[in-house]
Design a protein around this motif. Structure first.
Motif, mmCIF file in Angstrom:
data_model
loop_
_atom_site.group_PDB
_atom_site.id
_atom_site.type_symbol
_atom_site.label_atom_id
_atom_site.label_comp_id
_atom_site.label_asym_id
_atom_site.label_seq_id
_atom_site.Cartn_x
_atom_site.Cartn_y
_atom_site.Cartn_z
ATOM 1 N N LYS A 273 -4.431 -5.099 22.930
ATOM 2 C CA LYS A 273 -5.076 -6.054 22.318
ATOM 3 C C LYS A 273 -5.700 -6.255 21.613
ATOM 4 O O LYS A 273 -5.541 -6.198 20.151
ATOM 5 C CB LYS A 273 -4.789 -7.486 23.433
ATOM 6 C CG LYS A 273 -4.987 -8.562 22.262
ATOM 7 C CD LYS A 273 -4.830 -10.008 23.266
ATOM 8 C CE LYS A 273 -4.560 -11.097 22.280
ATOM 9 N NZ LYS A 273 -4.492 -12.389 22.616
ATOM 10 N N GLU A 274 -6.471 -5.617 22.118
ATOM 11 C CA GLU A 274 -8.078 -5.748 21.650
ATOM 12 C C GLU A 274 -7.750 -4.405 20.171
ATOM 13 O O GLU A 274 -8.303 -4.281 19.412
ATOM 14 C CB GLU A 274 -8.974 -5.171 22.146
ATOM 15 C CG GLU A 274 -10.704 -4.798 21.302
ATOM 16 C CD GLU A 274 -11.794 -4.523 22.235
ATOM 17 O OE1 GLU A 274 -12.988 -4.154 21.984
ATOM 18 O OE2 GLU A 274 -11.223 -4.749 23.587
ATOM 19 N N LEU A 275 -7.136 -3.417 21.309
ATOM 20 C CA LEU A 275 -6.968 -1.984 19.926
ATOM 21 C C LEU A 275 -6.089 -2.480 18.904
ATOM 22 O O LEU A 275 -6.372 -1.755 17.471
ATOM 23 C CB LEU A 275 -6.256 -0.618 20.742
ATOM 24 C CG LEU A 275 -6.902 0.101 21.532
ATOM 25 C CD1 LEU A 275 -7.206 1.230 22.045
ATOM 26 C CD2 LEU A 275 -8.778 1.098 20.538
ATOM 27 N N GLU A 276 -5.115 -3.545 19.493
ATOM 28 C CA GLU A 276 -4.159 -3.112 18.239
ATOM 29 C C GLU A 276 -5.137 -4.296 17.373
ATOM 30 O O GLU A 276 -4.445 -4.867 15.612
ATOM 31 C CB GLU A 276 -2.697 -4.405 18.972
ATOM 32 C CG GLU A 276 -1.600 -5.137 17.581
ATOM 33 C CD GLU A 276 -0.910 -4.304 17.510
ATOM 34 O OE1 GLU A 276 -0.244 -4.558 16.147
ATOM 35 O OE2 GLU A 276 -1.183 -2.767 17.906
ATOM 36 N N GLN A 277 -5.699 -5.576 17.396
ATOM 37 C CA GLN A 277 -6.353 -6.723 16.453
ATOM 38 C C GLN A 277 -6.674 -5.424 15.705
ATOM 39 O O GLN A 277 -7.507 -5.797 14.897
ATOM 40 C CB GLN A 277 -7.043 -7.615 17.313
ATOM 41 C CG GLN A 277 -5.847 -8.195 18.563
ATOM 42 C CD GLN A 277 -7.374 -9.182 18.973
ATOM 43 O OE1 GLN A 277 -8.490 -8.868 19.059
ATOM 44 N NE2 GLN A 277 -6.427 -10.116 19.639
ATOM 45 N N LYS A 278 -8.422 -4.323 16.509
ATOM 46 C CA LYS A 278 -8.949 -3.798 15.765
ATOM 47 C C LYS A 278 -7.904 -2.661 14.859
ATOM 48 O O LYS A 278 -8.175 -2.560 13.673
ATOM 49 C CB LYS A 278 -8.785 -2.541 16.747
ATOM 50 C CG LYS A 278 -10.557 -2.062 15.721
ATOM 51 C CD LYS A 278 -11.294 -0.757 17.194
ATOM 52 C CE LYS A 278 -11.952 -0.111 15.822
ATOM 53 N NZ LYS A 278 -12.867 0.960 16.617
ATOM 54 N N ARG A 279 -6.586 -2.270 14.921
ATOM 55 C CA ARG A 279 -5.874 -1.511 14.333
ATOM 56 C C ARG A 279 -5.822 -2.779 13.160
ATOM 57 O O ARG A 279 -5.584 -1.889 12.378
ATOM 58 C CB ARG A 279 -4.845 -1.394 14.660
ATOM 59 C CG ARG A 279 -4.050 -0.550 14.219
ATOM 60 C CD ARG A 279 -2.577 0.109 14.477
ATOM 61 N NE ARG A 279 -2.402 -1.002 14.962
ATOM 62 C CZ ARG A 279 -0.526 -1.106 14.202
ATOM 63 N NH1 ARG A 279 -1.117 -1.233 12.753
ATOM 64 N NH2 ARG A 279 -0.031 -2.638 14.093
ATOM 65 N N ARG A 280 -5.106 -3.987 13.394
ATOM 66 C CA ARG A 280 -4.769 -4.989 12.136
ATOM 67 C C ARG A 280 -5.967 -4.859 11.099
ATOM 68 O O ARG A 280 -5.424 -4.714 9.694
ATOM 69 C CB ARG A 280 -4.211 -5.591 12.755
ATOM 70 C CG ARG A 280 -2.922 -5.892 13.853
ATOM 71 C CD ARG A 280 -2.350 -6.844 14.207
ATOM 72 N NE ARG A 280 -0.425 -7.139 14.999
ATOM 73 C CZ ARG A 280 -0.028 -7.743 15.447
ATOM 74 N NH1 ARG A 280 -1.144 -8.869 15.630
ATOM 75 N NH2 ARG A 280 0.896 -7.830 16.520
ATOM 76 N N GLU B 177 -8.195 -2.941 10.489
ATOM 77 C CA GLU B 177 -9.026 -1.541 9.948
ATOM 78 C C GLU B 177 -7.420 -1.965 9.029
ATOM 79 O O GLU B 177 -7.726 -1.823 7.708
ATOM 80 C CB GLU B 177 -8.882 -0.547 10.812
ATOM 81 C CG GLU B 177 -9.729 -0.750 11.646
ATOM 82 C CD GLU B 177 -9.572 0.984 12.488
ATOM 83 O OE1 GLU B 177 -8.604 1.321 12.500
ATOM 84 O OE2 GLU B 177 -10.784 0.784 13.735
ATOM 85 N N ALA B 178 -6.967 -2.619 9.164
ATOM 86 C CA ALA B 178 -5.189 -2.302 8.486
ATOM 87 C C ALA B 178 -5.315 -2.858 7.305
ATOM 88 O O ALA B 178 -5.331 -2.617 5.787
ATOM 89 C CB ALA B 178 -3.980 -2.424 8.842
ATOM 90 N N ARG B 179 -5.712 -4.349 7.649
ATOM 91 C CA ARG B 179 -6.207 -5.274 6.682
ATOM 92 C C ARG B 179 -7.793 -5.177 5.507
ATOM 93 O O ARG B 179 -7.537 -5.287 4.381
ATOM 94 C CB ARG B 179 -6.535 -6.735 6.865
ATOM 95 C CG ARG B 179 -4.887 -7.245 7.688
ATOM 96 C CD ARG B 179 -5.652 -9.003 8.077
ATOM 97 N NE ARG B 179 -7.050 -8.705 9.529
ATOM 98 C CZ ARG B 179 -6.695 -8.725 10.526
ATOM 99 N NH1 ARG B 179 -5.230 -8.456 10.634
ATOM 100 N NH2 ARG B 179 -7.642 -8.406 11.162
ATOM 101 N N GLN C 270 -8.426 -1.684 4.669
ATOM 102 C CA GLN C 270 -7.851 -0.840 4.172
ATOM 103 C C GLN C 270 -6.814 -0.960 3.499
ATOM 104 O O GLN C 270 -6.963 -0.665 1.936
ATOM 105 C CB GLN C 270 -6.956 0.129 4.972
ATOM 106 C CG GLN C 270 -6.650 1.391 4.274
ATOM 107 C CD GLN C 270 -7.888 2.621 3.580
ATOM 108 O OE1 GLN C 270 -8.754 2.645 4.280
ATOM 109 N NE2 GLN C 270 -7.787 2.965 2.438
#
Length: 293
Positions: A96-103, A105-107, A109
């Protein structure tokens, strides 16, 4: 006779006593045997009870051991299940943390991409405006050739008059040729010139190298095209308009050359000035060769 009877009675009595003693001994032996048998039975029963007690205790101990083993196994199983659940929770939390981080980062980016795109768009808009301003400034320069009067030429008439007074007609002509040296011409407009003086006719002939039509901007303006791919697109100027602007520029340059010649020539030496132009072949932005003026 009575005495013999008494002896027989005595023998019989002794016999009977012996028999009684034997019977009593046999009875006592039987009783002892019975007692021993009962004692043996009691010992056997006691051993049986002891063995039974030991068997019960062993069975109870085995049962307790099995229960304890099962309890330990159950506890181990519960701990293992808890460990698995904890690992799954940690993995889920980490995912979940990685997904939140990815999201995030995606935001970030996406925001950076939008900002970069906006900056690129603004940059291209500014570039289009700047290049259009350059074109307009170039046209203003071409139109202001006559308004940009020569300066710094007030001392040259004395030098040219001195050269003429000494009979140095060539020096006089060179002085007039070099007169526009301190005058700033816009890029592409300042060409070489040749001067000839006819003292009998008091006529000064100035031959000026004119620029080609390429000095006229072949682009009318630049505009920003938002459709993919975004770009700064030039809007070509019509060929007829380019020729018109060039035809207006040539007489301005000729008149300015005459004005500069008069500025550096004493009025007592020259009655008239005549300017001729020659155009140097150049390849302009439109790919056409400039024509002879």
């Amino acid at each position: 006779m009575a005495r013999r009877k008494s002896l027989a009675a005595q023998v019989l009595q002794v016999y009977q006593q012996r028999q009684k003693a034997k019977a009593a001994a046999a009875k006592r032996a039987e009783a002892e045997i019975a007692r021993q048998a009962r004692a043996a039975e009691r010992d056997a029963a006691e051993r049986a009870r002891e063995n039974a007690r030991r068997d019960r205790e062993a069975a109870q101990a085995w049962t307790r051991a099995q229960k304890e083993k099962q309890a330990q196994q159950s506890a181990d199983s519960r701990r293992a299940e808890q460990i698995v659940r904890d690992l799954e929770k940690r993995d889920a939390a980490r995912a979940k943390e990685l997904e939140q981080k990815r999201r995030a980062e995606a935001r970030e980016q996406a925001t950076a991409d939008r900002r970069a795109k906006q900056q690129a768009v603004e940059g291209m808009r500014r570039e289009a405006a700047a290049r259009t301003a350059e074109v307009e400034e170039r046209l203003r320069v071409l139109a202001s050739v006559l308004r940009s009067r020569p300066a710094g030429l007030h001392q040259l008439p004395l030098e040219t008059e001195r050269a003429f007074g000494q009979g140095d007609l060539e020096g006089f002509a060179v002085g007039v040729e070099e007169a526009p040296g301190p005058v700033d011409y816009a890029q592409g407009l300042g060409g070489t010139r040749r001067v000839a003086f006819a003292p009998e006719a008091r006529e000064l002939v100035v031959e000026v190298e004119l620029p080609g039509q390429a000095v006229v901007p072949s682009v009318k303006q630049y505009w920003f095209r938002a459709s993919a791919p975004p770009a700064v697109v030039p809007q070509p100027r019509k060929e007829a308009e380019c020729r018109t602007l060039y035809r207006d520029l040539v007489p301005r340059l000729a008149l300015r050359a005459i004005d500069e010649a008069f500025a550096v020539t004493p009025p007592t030496l020259v009655d008239g000035s005549r300017s001729t132009g020659r155009c140097v072949p150049r390849t302009g932005p439109l790919g056409r060769r400039s024509s002879r003026a």
